[in-house]
Enzyme design. Structure first.
Site, PDB file in Angstrom:
ATOM      1  N   LYS A  35      16.229  27.291  32.321  1.00 27.05           N
ATOM      2  CA  LYS A  35      17.678  27.449  32.533  1.00 27.05           C
ATOM      3  C   LYS A  35      18.251  28.429  31.505  1.00 27.05           C
ATOM      4  O   LYS A  35      17.589  28.776  30.521  1.00 27.05           O
ATOM      5  CB  LYS A  35      18.357  26.082  32.413  1.00 27.05           C
ATOM      6  CG  LYS A  35      18.227  25.441  31.032  1.00 27.05           C
ATOM      7  CD  LYS A  35      18.706  23.994  31.019  1.00 27.05           C
ATOM      8  CE  LYS A  35      18.546  23.377  29.654  1.00 27.05           C
ATOM      9  NZ  LYS A  35      18.843  21.930  29.658  1.00 27.05           N
ATOM     10  N   TYR A 244      35.435  41.661   5.386  1.00 27.31           N
ATOM     11  CA  TYR A 244      36.751  41.114   5.761  1.00 27.31           C
ATOM     12  C   TYR A 244      37.109  39.924   4.887  1.00 27.31           C
ATOM     13  O   TYR A 244      36.273  39.069   4.593  1.00 27.31           O
ATOM     14  CB  TYR A 244      36.715  40.627   7.203  1.00 27.31           C
ATOM     15  CG  TYR A 244      36.800  41.708   8.250  1.00 27.31           C
ATOM     16  CD1 TYR A 244      37.863  42.601   8.285  1.00 27.31           C
ATOM     17  CD2 TYR A 244      35.808  41.809   9.228  1.00 27.31           C
ATOM     18  CE1 TYR A 244      37.938  43.573   9.275  1.00 27.31           C
ATOM     19  CE2 TYR A 244      35.877  42.779  10.217  1.00 27.31           C
ATOM     20  CZ  TYR A 244      36.953  43.653  10.233  1.00 27.31           C
ATOM     21  OH  TYR A 244      37.019  44.605  11.212  1.00 27.31           O
TER      22      TYR A 244
HETATM   23  C1  LIG Z   1      17.740  21.282  29.036  1.00 31.43           C
HETATM   24  C2  LIG Z   1      17.083  20.123  29.677  1.00 31.43           C
HETATM   25  C3  LIG Z   1      15.709  19.877  29.470  1.00 31.43           C
HETATM   26  C4  LIG Z   1      14.907  20.615  28.429  1.00 31.43           C
HETATM   27  O1  LIG Z   1      15.250  20.105  27.178  1.00 31.43           O
HETATM   28  P1  LIG Z   1      14.597  20.639  25.814  1.00 31.43           P
HETATM   29  O2  LIG Z   1      15.205  19.796  24.774  1.00 31.43           O
HETATM   30  O3  LIG Z   1      15.008  22.069  25.708  1.00 31.43           O
HETATM   31  O4  LIG Z   1      13.126  20.488  25.934  1.00 31.43           O
HETATM   32  C5  LIG Z   1      15.113  18.883  30.220  1.00 31.43           C
HETATM   33  N1  LIG Z   1      15.832  18.136  31.104  1.00 31.43           N
HETATM   34  C6  LIG Z   1      17.154  18.313  31.278  1.00 31.43           C
HETATM   35  C7  LIG Z   1      17.885  17.460  32.257  1.00 31.43           C
HETATM   36  C8  LIG Z   1      17.828  19.308  30.582  1.00 31.43           C
HETATM   37  O5  LIG Z   1      19.145  19.477  30.752  1.00 31.43           O
END
Ligand SMILES: *Cc1c(COP(=O)(O)O)cnc(C)c1O
Length: 345
Positions: A35, A244
């Site tokens: 994702k 800054y």
């Molecule tokens: C993002 C996510 C994962 C992966 O999690 P990590 O901590 O990056 O391994 C797995 N399952 C769900 C439902 C997620 O939202």
């Protein structure tokens, strides 16, 4: 060359996947979460590489992300969509053969009316209160759902990166209570859950951050290296301020290097005055505020200022840098900007 160089080691991602896969029994399938554009590193490239090395199951947040990787993973891989079946998703889900993970009764209704016969998964809430059916909804709908045969029944853990947290056992218990005896593959664990041990693995695991080299997978191989060119160096005198807001001033005659990346490139402003970057293996403190396109670094004491400084690499992980900005490695990765020259190794 005015842009930072971001080198992404796809083989290290593949090795991290294999190492996580090796932590569970051969009967457990290890998927891959890609994702948010593969945690900012290119979902298409990561998915292509992992599919070539045998990964069959991918997870994304949205149907659009699923569509983006379908070509990369081939027609036979499973792509699960965590956000489920949203109102505008039907065509994308059908066209690209994506598996919506249904999270709520409205999604079940939508899926069964608009995509009857198309595959789906189910997410149950076991205590995180974010996505997934409540126990009551599941009780009401499980007969109908199980008759249609979900491809996966899953839940997500709130505290799995903290092995001692009592929530872990509590969610495990809740998941068992809701799903024991069902005729469907089950999945509970992301990276953190995989590390908690076999009782958390069920039939499918869903590692994300561990693939990309992040905590809590401490033994992960480094995946990203970020080298940022030095644009200018100057000598500043005691009491002379830098950046800054004049938040830093020299205590002694100092040499300041200005490098070509800033908060617009994902090096978030909160790390100003706290982070360090590296000249080879020598740490150099970031001084003053992080600007939009520039960061100032105290390089006093280096024999020679190199043509670039290393922000991420073997000596500084995404989690090290995250620590300086009071955030997590996930946010550092997914913030890495569009201006870097990206190299895939
Ligand atoms: C993002 C996510 C994962 C992966 O999690 P990590 O901590 O990056 O391994 C797995 N399952 C769900 C439902 C997620 O939202």
């Amino acid at each position: 060359m005015g842009a930072g160089q971001l080198t992404i080691d796809l083989k290290a991602i593949q090795r991290n996947w294999s190492a996580l896969d090796a932590l569970s029994a051969d009967t457990v399938e290890t998927g891959a979460v890609v994702k948010a554009d593969g945690y900012g590193l290119s979902a298409r490239k990561v998915a292509t590489h992992l599919a070539e090395s045998g990964v069959q199951t991918f997870f994304v947040a949205t149907a659009e992300e699923g569509a983006e990787i379908r070509g990369a993973v081939g027609d036979n891989a499973d792509i699960f969509v965590f956000s489920g079946h949203m109102p505008q998703d039907t065509t994308l889900l059908k066209t690209h053969g994506l598996i919506a993970v249904l999270n709520a009764p409205e999604q079940v209704t939508r899926h069964f009316s608009d995509a009857a016969g198309y595959p789906f998964g189910v997410q149950l809430d076991t205590g995180m209160s974010r996505l997934g059916m409540e126990p009551g909804d599941w009780q009401a709908l499980s007969t109908e759902l199980m008759l249609a045969g979900p491809r996966l029944v899953m839940s997500h853990m709130a505290c799995a990166d903290d092995a001692d947290h009592p929530m872990n056992a509590q969610q495990l218990r809740a998941f068992h209570d809701l799903t024991d005896g069902i005729a469907s593959r089950r999945s509970l664990s992301a990276t953190g859950g995989i590390l908690l041990g076999p009782e958390y693995h069920f039939e499918v695991t869903r590692p994300g951050i561990g693939l990309y080299g992040g905590f809590p997978f401490e033994t992960a191989k480094t995946v990203v290296q970020l080298d940022v060119p030095v644009i200018q160096t100057r000598v500043v005198q005691p009491f002379q301020t830098v950046g800054y807001g004049c938040t830093w001033d020299a205590k002694v005659e100092s040499c300041i290097a200005t490098i070509a990346a800033g908060y617009a490139d994902g090096l978030i402003r909160a790390m100003g005055g706290k982070a360090q970057v590296f000249a080879g293996t020598t740490p150099c403190p970031v001084v003053g505020r992080v600007s939009m396109d520039l960061i100032t670094v105290d390089v006093t004491g280096l024999d020679q200022v190199p043509d670039h400084l290393t922000v991420l690499g073997p000596d500084q992980s995404i989690d090290d840098l995250a620590g300086a900005a009071d955030t997590i490695g996930y946010e550092i990765l997914t913030s890495l900007g569009a201006r870097y020259q990206r190299h895939y190794a």
